[in-house]
Design a protein around this motif. Structure first.
Motif, mmCIF file in Angstrom:
data_model
loop_
_atom_site.group_PDB
_atom_site.id
_atom_site.type_symbol
_atom_site.label_atom_id
_atom_site.label_comp_id
_atom_site.label_asym_id
_atom_site.label_seq_id
_atom_site.Cartn_x
_atom_site.Cartn_y
_atom_site.Cartn_z
ATOM 1 N N VAL A 164 -9.515 5.133 2.770
ATOM 2 C CA VAL A 164 -9.858 3.730 2.531
ATOM 3 C C VAL A 164 -11.281 3.668 1.986
ATOM 4 O O VAL A 164 -12.231 4.024 2.671
ATOM 5 N N ALA A 183 -3.897 -1.276 4.307
ATOM 6 C CA ALA A 183 -4.269 -0.741 3.001
ATOM 7 C C ALA A 183 -3.279 -1.117 1.904
ATOM 8 O O ALA A 183 -3.615 -1.050 0.729
ATOM 9 N N SER A 223 -7.662 2.369 -1.748
ATOM 10 C CA SER A 223 -7.932 3.755 -1.429
ATOM 11 C C SER A 223 -7.809 4.627 -2.667
ATOM 12 O O SER A 223 -7.047 4.322 -3.586
#
Length: 217
Positions: free
Chosen positions: A173, A144, A118
């Motif tokens: 993301v 993530a 991200s």
């Protein structure tokens, strides 16, 4: 029809055969590199390409935008990697990528990993689940911050995978990276001729010994 005319007809037919053979379409083209390509450009499905002996086939996708892109990293002798990138931040909703991977000749798929990255700090939430049709025990869920890793219970020459992205929050993301690893396929040992000849010679020698014992008795 004389022999010279017959020979000319044969050569003409052969030339036609070679011409049609040369026009036949080749197998999967090399995966595009460098750069990324919009999913909408990889149609009609199934798009298929070859990279380092691996064959990647995109069967279908849903939820992902057509402007979302896919790219392929330089392969090594034992790995194949693709990346999915969002053109705009991904939002909530299920996104599915259905694809197949075939290992190079003499290799078997043995494991895969996936990770979400991200541009936001801290990263947004999300999970990317990858399940193989013929390796259902090899199911991976990662978020993530924790890349997922799966080692297959049975190594496979090829498999069809369903990658599902959901639970997106925070709009951060931006990329999925998935890598597949291979190992050498086992080879079956074939007995050579020498042991067979050796057994035959031993049998013949044993028979001679028995005959001598009978003659001496």
């Amino acid at each position: 029809m004389n022999n010279r005319f017959k020979l000319g007809a044969v050569l003409f037919a052969a030339a036609g055969t070679f011409a049609f053979a040369g026009a036949a379409p080749a197998n999967a083209a090399t995966c595009p590199q460098p750069g990324s390509f919009a999913l909408s450009s990889l149609v009609p499905l199934a798009f298929s390409c070859d990279q380092g002996g691996f064959t990647f086939t995109l069967n279908s996708f849903s939820g992902f935008a057509g402007s979302d892109s896919i790219s392929f990293s330089n392969p090594t002798a034992t790995t194949f990697t693709y990346n999915l990138n969002s053109n705009v931040p991904w939002t909530s909703g299920t996104k599915v990528l259905d694809y197949s991977i075939t290992a190079p000749s003499g290799k078997l798929l043995t494991a895969h990993t996936a990770s979400l990255t991200s541009s936001l700090i801290p990263p947004g939430n999300g999970t990317y689940t990858v399940a193989g049709t013929n390796s259902t025990a090899g199911v991976m869920v990662n978020n993530a911050t924790n890349p997922g890793f799966v080692s297959y219970p049975v190594n496979l020459a090829s498999d069809t995978f369903t990658g599902t992205l959901n639970g997106i929050s925070g709009g951060g993301v931006q990329q999925i990276t998935s890598t597949y690893a291979v190992v050498d396929a086992p080879t079956s040992a074939v007995p050579g001729p020498l042991p067979i000849f050796g057994a035959a010679a031993a049998f013949g020698f044993s028979r001679k010994v028995r005959n001598r014992i009978k003659a001496a008795a």
